[in-house]
Write a protein that holds these residues in place. Structure first.
Motif, PDB file in Angstrom:
ATOM      1  N   MET A   2       0.084  16.050 -39.595  1.00  8.47           N
ATOM      2  CA  MET A   2      -1.241  16.558 -39.250  1.00  8.47           C
ATOM      3  C   MET A   2      -1.147  17.623 -38.159  1.00  8.47           C
ATOM      4  SD  MET A   2      -3.661  13.153 -39.452  1.00  8.47           S
ATOM      5  CE  MET A   2      -5.179  14.111 -39.556  1.00  8.47           C
ATOM      6  N   ARG A   3      -2.052  18.571 -38.250  1.00  6.10           N
ATOM      7  CA  ARG A   3      -2.105  19.661 -37.284  1.00  6.10           C
ATOM      8  C   ARG A   3      -3.376  19.548 -36.443  1.00  6.10           C
ATOM      9  NH1 ARG A   3       1.262  24.087 -38.399  1.00  6.10           N
ATOM     10  NH2 ARG A   3       2.477  23.885 -40.329  1.00  6.10           N
ATOM     11  N   THR A   5      -5.890  21.457 -36.323  1.00  6.43           N
ATOM     12  CA  THR A   5      -7.099  21.730 -37.102  1.00  6.43           C
ATOM     13  C   THR A   5      -7.533  20.522 -37.931  1.00  6.43           C
ATOM     14  OG1 THR A   5      -5.694  22.707 -38.816  1.00  6.43           O
ATOM     15  CG2 THR A   5      -6.741  24.224 -37.234  1.00  6.43           C
ATOM     16  N   ASP A   6      -6.627  19.551 -38.125  1.00 10.46           N
ATOM     17  CA  ASP A   6      -7.015  18.308 -38.800  1.00 10.46           C
ATOM     18  C   ASP A   6      -7.786  17.382 -37.864  1.00 10.46           C
ATOM     19  OD1 ASP A   6      -5.752  18.992 -41.220  1.00 10.46           O
ATOM     20  OD2 ASP A   6      -3.823  18.284 -40.475  1.00 10.46           O
ATOM     21  N   CYS A  18     -14.179  16.401 -32.644  1.00 11.90           N
ATOM     22  CA  CYS A  18     -13.427  15.572 -33.582  1.00 11.90           C
ATOM     23  C   CYS A  18     -14.446  14.780 -34.384  1.00 11.90           C
ATOM     24  CB  CYS A  18     -12.463  14.638 -32.850  1.00 11.90           C
ATOM     25  SG  CYS A  18     -11.454  13.611 -33.955  1.00 11.90           S
ATOM     26  N   ARG A  22     -14.725  14.095 -41.239  1.00 11.75           N
ATOM     27  CA  ARG A  22     -13.779  15.182 -41.518  1.00 11.75           C
ATOM     28  C   ARG A  22     -12.348  14.744 -41.191  1.00 11.75           C
ATOM     29  NH1 ARG A  22     -11.392  19.562 -38.948  1.00 11.75           N
ATOM     30  NH2 ARG A  22     -11.295  21.480 -40.162  1.00 11.75           N
ATOM     31  N   PHE A  23     -12.171  14.061 -40.070  1.00 15.39           N
ATOM     32  CA  PHE A  23     -10.842  13.604 -39.684  1.00 15.39           C
ATOM     33  C   PHE A  23     -10.291  12.623 -40.714  1.00 15.39           C
ATOM     34  CE2 PHE A  23      -8.212  10.310 -37.727  1.00 15.39           C
ATOM     35  CZ  PHE A  23      -7.175  11.079 -37.223  1.00 15.39           C
ATOM     36  N   ARG A  26      -9.086  14.378 -43.814  1.00 17.57           N
ATOM     37  CA  ARG A  26      -7.802  15.042 -43.587  1.00 17.57           C
ATOM     38  C   ARG A  26      -6.667  14.018 -43.487  1.00 17.57           C
ATOM     39  NH1 ARG A  26      -7.169  19.085 -45.670  1.00 17.57           N
ATOM     40  NH2 ARG A  26      -5.354  19.495 -44.337  1.00 17.57           N
ATOM     41  N   LEU A  27      -6.965  12.869 -42.893  1.00 15.79           N
ATOM     42  CA  LEU A  27      -5.972  11.801 -42.792  1.00 15.79           C
ATOM     43  C   LEU A  27      -5.570  11.317 -44.181  1.00 15.79           C
ATOM     44  CD1 LEU A  27      -4.425   9.869 -40.833  1.00 15.79           C
ATOM     45  CD2 LEU A  27      -6.380   8.323 -41.019  1.00 15.79           C
ATOM     46  N   HIS A  29      -5.685  13.015 -46.962  1.00 17.33           N
ATOM     47  CA  HIS A  29      -4.881  14.075 -47.587  1.00 17.33           C
ATOM     48  C   HIS A  29      -3.436  14.029 -47.098  1.00 17.33           C
ATOM     49  CE1 HIS A  29      -3.729  18.015 -49.136  1.00 17.33           C
ATOM     50  NE2 HIS A  29      -3.273  18.300 -47.940  1.00 17.33           N
ATOM     51  N   ASN A  30      -3.240  13.843 -45.808  1.00 19.99           N
ATOM     52  CA  ASN A  30      -1.889  13.804 -45.252  1.00 19.99           C
ATOM     53  C   ASN A  30      -1.133  12.557 -45.694  1.00 19.99           C
ATOM     54  OD1 ASN A  30      -1.119  16.030 -43.035  1.00 19.99           O
ATOM     55  ND2 ASN A  30      -3.341  15.748 -43.034  1.00 19.99           N
TER      56      ASN A  30
END
Length: 237
Positions: A2-3, A5-6, A18, A22-23, A26-27, A29-30
């Motif tokens: 994760m970056r 922007t995540d 944060c 959205r977080f 992204r989590l 997806h990672n």
């Protein structure tokens, strides 16, 4: 993987935020990317003669109908009795923020994650930890790993926060909570600690750190293991 922007985005007022939904997206997806690249090392699949297809799911509803379909009557009645505030006497559902399991059979469960970002009420923490108790109970959903992930958490330890909440009387329970009067007026409250011999984890990320390559440094995660003795005290049953 994760970056920054995540974790954060800039809202219209240029404040770094944060956002929980959205977080978590992204989590997920990672997680999917990592698992796809490391399936053999993680041993996530059953024997070749009994293959199981696991999936990540976000905000997936585990309904009372789903519970009834996989348990015998004793197991279902036990789940209703032990987790009445979650299952609402057979009319409720249990929704994990993120889970990795076989969606065709809710007894093949691997990982469940509850996510909170920023300040949140002690009751919300308690409620998520109660769900983790249900998820990791070998006689209920039997998830192998449960994690309460709190990003930008306040300085107070979540265990202390929950203990402080249950010690207050009357209890500060949201009025639309199932069994509101029972929770508010009862001197005791059901423990969020897992059954004996089982653990789940609290992961706190108070100050996310990112390396020169831009990726999140996992060394900044504070891990707290929760076991059957973590919430001992006169307020819990």
């Amino acid at each position: 993987m994760m970056r920054e922007t995540d974790f954060f985005f800039n809202n219209p007022h240029e404040h770094r935020v944060c956002d929980e939904q959205r977080f978590t997206t992204r989590l997920q997806h990672n997680f999917c990317t990592y698992v796809d690249k490391n399936q053999e090392q993680l041993l996530l699949h059953e024997a070749a003669n009994n293959p199981v297809t696991f999936e990540f799911q976000y905000n997936h509803v585990k309904s009372s109908r789903g519970f009834r379909a996989v348990f015998d009557q004793y197991g279902y009645d036990r789940a209703l009795e032990m987790f009445s505030e979650l299952l609402n006497n057979g009319r409720g559902s249990v929704i994990p923020d993120l889970c990795y399991h076989d969606p065709e059979n809710i007894t093949h469960n691997r990982l469940v994650v509850e996510v909170k970002c920023g300040s949140t009420s002690p009751y919300s923490i308690y409620h998520d930890l109660r769900k983790l108790r249900l998820y990791t109970d070998p006689e209920v959903l039997n998830f192998q790993t449960g994690i309460f992930l709190h990003v930008l958490s306040p300085n107070i330890d979540p265990i202390i926060s929950v203990k402080n909440w249950v010690s207050r009387n009357p209890r500060s329970v949201p009025i639309n909570t199932p069994n509101y009067d029972e929770l508010r007026n009862n001197n005791y409250i059901a423990t969020p600690a897992p059954v004996f011999g089982i653990s789940y984890y609290i992961w706190r990320i108070n100050n996310p750190v990112f390396g020169r390559d831009g990726f999140f440094n996992t060394n900044c995660i504070e891990e707290i293991e929760i076991n059957s003795n973590s919430f001992d005290g006169s307020c819990f049953v």
